[in-house]
Each structure stands twice: as C-alpha cells, then as structure tokens.
Design an enzyme around this catalytic site. Structure first.
Site, mmCIF file in Angstrom:
data_model
loop_
_atom_site.group_PDB
_atom_site.id
_atom_site.type_symbol
_atom_site.label_atom_id
_atom_site.label_comp_id
_atom_site.label_asym_id
_atom_site.label_seq_id
_atom_site.Cartn_x
_atom_site.Cartn_y
_atom_site.Cartn_z
ATOM 1 N N HIS A 1 -5.416 -0.306 -5.480
ATOM 2 C CA HIS A 1 -3.638 0.013 -4.946
ATOM 3 C C HIS A 1 -3.135 1.055 -5.667
ATOM 4 C CE1 HIS A 1 0.425 0.100 -2.075
ATOM 5 N NE2 HIS A 1 0.160 1.156 -2.968
ATOM 6 N N HIS B 1 -2.595 6.079 -5.489
ATOM 7 C CA HIS B 1 -3.081 7.318 -4.435
ATOM 8 C C HIS B 1 -3.795 8.412 -5.215
ATOM 9 C CE1 HIS B 1 -0.402 5.563 -0.837
ATOM 10 N NE2 HIS B 1 0.067 5.254 -2.353
ATOM 11 N N GLU C 1 8.279 -3.086 1.024
ATOM 12 C CA GLU C 1 8.243 -1.762 -0.152
ATOM 13 C C GLU C 1 9.946 -1.772 0.422
ATOM 14 O OE1 GLU C 1 6.297 1.628 -0.133
ATOM 15 O OE2 GLU C 1 6.931 1.291 -2.803
ATOM 16 N N ASP D 1 0.715 5.285 -7.754
ATOM 17 C CA ASP D 1 1.202 6.480 -8.421
ATOM 18 C C ASP D 1 1.985 6.704 -10.610
ATOM 19 O OD1 ASP D 1 0.782 8.100 -5.917
ATOM 20 O OD2 ASP D 1 3.167 6.504 -5.434
HETATM 21 ZN ZN LIG Z 1 1.006 2.991 -2.323
#
Ligand SMILES: [Zn+2]
Length: 320
Positions: free
Chosen positions: A8, A10, A189, A268
């Site tokens: 996971h 980006h 989330e 990220d």
């Molecule tokens: Zn994400």
C-alpha cells in the site's frame, strides 16, 4: 534485517524531497512553500493535499515517472524490501499532461531498472479517485481494462472516503474484476465500520486499504478474520492524519489478536515523515512485535500480493 514487503503505497506520494527538488530545478518551479530543511511541511488534511499536489505536478514526462519508480524501489530495496505493490492513478497522469500509456510505460521502465539493480519485485494497482465520483472511477477502471499491462495486476479506489457510498462504485469494480484484476479498496480510515462493511458487501475486495476503524465494530472484526480479508495497515499515516491520537491507541495489535490478517505499509512515506523500515520499527517498539511476528506480516503481504503463483512461490522462498 527482517525481510520486508509493502502492498500500500501511492507512487506520487513516494516522491521524496530530494527527488522533488531535482524535478523543481528541471522545471524551474518554486517549492519553498512545501519543503523546508529537506522535509515536507503541511499542517492539516487540506494543506497535506496541497503539498502532495505541488510535488506530484513536477512529474510530467515518461522519464520522470521512470525515475520516480526507480528511486522509490531502489530505496525500498535498501530498507530490506523484496516486494512492493504501489497505486497508480491515470487521472494524475492526465492532469500532468501525460497520456496514461506513457505514464504506465514510464513507471514500468523504472520498475525493471530497479529490479535489475536490486532484485526487488513490484506490481502496480490502478486506482480510481473516489472524489471524482462513480463515473470517474468507472472511467479509470475501463481504461485499465482496455489497456492490460503485465505489471498492472490490481484495481483499487483511493481519494476522499467521505464522499459517495461504496455501492455507487460496484459497476467500476465489476469492470476491473471482469478484466482479471485483483481488488482492494480504501475504507475504514476517515470513516468507520459502516464504510468497511459497505466496501465488502458491494465491491468484494480481497484486501482493504487501512480498514483499521473496523475495530469500532466487533462483529465486523470477526467477519474480517473469518473471511481472511487482509488489511493494508499504515500506522505512521494514521498517526500523521490524526485517525488515532497515539500509537497506544492504534488498533493493529488488537486486530491481529482477533485473528485479522494485518500487514504493514507506508502509504505516502515522505509526506508522513516515515518509511517502510520505520513502520516495521514502529511495530517493534510500540506494538511489541519481535522478528518472527514482523516476518509473519511480510509473509501475509506476499500471500495477499497481486502476483501469479510462480512469482509468489519465488518470493515466499526468499523469506526462508
Ligand atoms: Zn492510501
């Protein structure tokens, strides 16, 4: 060093300050508002998105994306990772003025370069952006279904979870599934258990991005464990965005104790001032996990990876 994997991340969110500075010089852009002392500066969700946007707009050509993927994967390999799966967004490519084909080809080129240099294996997950609405996500699904690529093996949805209902996106996910893509979706989330339940019911993913707020509903936690849904947990991201107030309050250990299959990823990383290695260190320090438990999470990531069985067996063999 414990072997690591992440499922996971980006790709635009993996661009570190040093690389972004190089890109800014290349395009003559001013980045003083987003980078100070070699770190990204932002204060809340809105300024985080602005910071992210300014940085990602500095990747504009096929070669820029090759360099981005290569830099991220080489760095990840140096942290002990043997596998990475990262999210791509053809919507980002289009807003950067690039064709989706050039975007995917550039990223694939960077992946091959990193593999040649370090042995790290990687795959891409195409995503639709939830705040673009059902039509936007359907457009992203249809594009990837019509343009199959051997290194794009999954489809997912990122973006603002507070917008729209999971069922609104069922058609987009059906298109992706029919094209043979594996399914994951961000849920649980910014929103709670209902969002996770809706995603499971309507989008039928094998994995959930985050999913940590499932902890608010014991029946849902039981369902996740029973159905062996894998959670892509990103603790550093959750803390940075205030989803949980502290690592003490983070539910990863409780989910794991309840039999839910949890994994570790960085989301990220430079924007949340973290890295995959730091996430493993967090699990060791704050969640009391030893080397065996950490390796177990890596194994779960490989077991849940969107790869062919031969690649999976090769990766599992590397874990010993
Ligand atoms: Zn994400």
């Amino acid at each position: 060093m414990v072997a690591k994997a992440e499922i996971h991340c980006h790709i635009e969110g993996a661009a570190g300050p040093a690389l972004v500075r190089t890109q800014a010089e290349k395009y003559g852009a001013d980045i003083s508002v987003i980078i100070r002392d070699d770190a990204y500066v932002w204060s809340d969700f809105t300024t985080f998105l602005q910071c992210y946007d300014i940085a990602s707009r500095l990747f504009r050509s096929q070669e820029d994306y090759a360099l981005l993927a290569e830099t991220y994967l080489r760095d990840l390999a140096a942290q002990g990772a043997i596998y990475s799966e990262f999210f791509i967004s053809t919507d980002h490519a289009i807003s950067a003025g690039l064709t989706p084909e050039a975007y995917v080809d550039g990223l694939a080129e960077g992946m091959l370069r990193a593999r040649a240099a370090t042995g790290i294996e990687a795959r891409m997950i195409a995503t639709g952006l939830r705040h673009e609405g059902p039509q936007g996500v359907e457009r992203a699904a249809r594009w990837i279904a019509d343009h199959p690529h051997p290194l794009v093996t999954g489809f997912g949805m990122a973006g603002d979870e507070r917008m729209h209902e999971p069922k609104d996106f069922a058609r987009a996910f059906d298109i992706a599934r029919d094209a043979g893509l594996a399914i994951t979706v961000h849920a649980g989330e910014l929103c709670g258990a209902d969002s996770v339940r809706g995603a499971l019911d309507h989008l039928r993913p094998s994995r959930i991005g985050h999913g940590v707020r499932a902890i608010e509903d014991p029946a849902l936690v039981e369902r996740l464990a029973r159905d062996e849904i894998v959670l892509e947990v990103c603790p550093g991201s959750n803390i940075a965005l205030g989803v949980f107030a502290s690592y003490d309050a983070h539910p990863l250990p409780r989910l794991r104790d309840a039999g839910v299959r949890v994994t570790l990823s960085s989301d990220d990383p430079p924007f949340f001032h973290t890295s995959l290695a730091q996430e493993y260190e967090t699990a060791r320090r704050h969640f009391g996990m030893d080397d065996a438990a950490l390796l177990d999470m890596t194994r779960t990531s490989i077991e849940a990876a969107f790869v062919d069985e031969e690649t999976r067996d090769t990766l599992l063999a590397r874990l010993g």
